[in-house]
Design an enzyme around this catalytic site. Sequence first.
Site, mmCIF file in Angstrom:
data_model
loop_
_atom_site.group_PDB
_atom_site.id
_atom_site.type_symbol
_atom_site.label_atom_id
_atom_site.label_comp_id
_atom_site.label_asym_id
_atom_site.label_seq_id
_atom_site.Cartn_x
_atom_site.Cartn_y
_atom_site.Cartn_z
ATOM 1 N N HIS A 11 72.256 42.410 -6.642
ATOM 2 C CA HIS A 11 70.626 42.936 -7.165
ATOM 3 C C HIS A 11 69.975 41.641 -6.800
ATOM 4 C CE1 HIS A 11 67.036 43.478 -9.198
ATOM 5 N NE2 HIS A 11 67.210 44.954 -8.945
ATOM 6 N N HIS A 77 69.505 51.823 -6.495
ATOM 7 C CA HIS A 77 69.591 50.712 -5.437
ATOM 8 C C HIS A 77 70.943 50.910 -4.506
ATOM 9 C CE1 HIS A 77 66.636 48.164 -6.933
ATOM 10 N NE2 HIS A 77 67.084 47.697 -8.120
#
Length: 120
Positions: A11, A77
């Site tokens: 991330h 994501h």
Amino acid sequence: MSAQAILLVAHGARDPRWAAPIERLADALAKHVNDSPVRIAYLEFLHPGISEALESLYHEGARKVRVVPVFLGAGGHVVNDIAERVAAARVLRPDFQISLESPVGEQPQVTEAIAEAIAI
């Protein structure tokens, strides 16, 4: 460089110290895949980004890349952001074989390792 590489995608965070565990994972993985370079890319805040890392690997001679999301599950994501960037790289470099794998957290052996670490 080997024709195949592994790109770990995490991330990212504003604090660069956040990347230390990902870097340790990449170092440990590199010991298990002698001929395949292992690189890291981030979705946000840290560099390189996914597109930049894939381009770098391409220019270094990689023609096959396994993109491995370092996430516990396949949320937005993974399903959207990472997948879109991988798709864009495939269009840009049609001779570049890029596979997007399941997040590491969805692999049974990872679940067991985490459970063992917590149970200790």
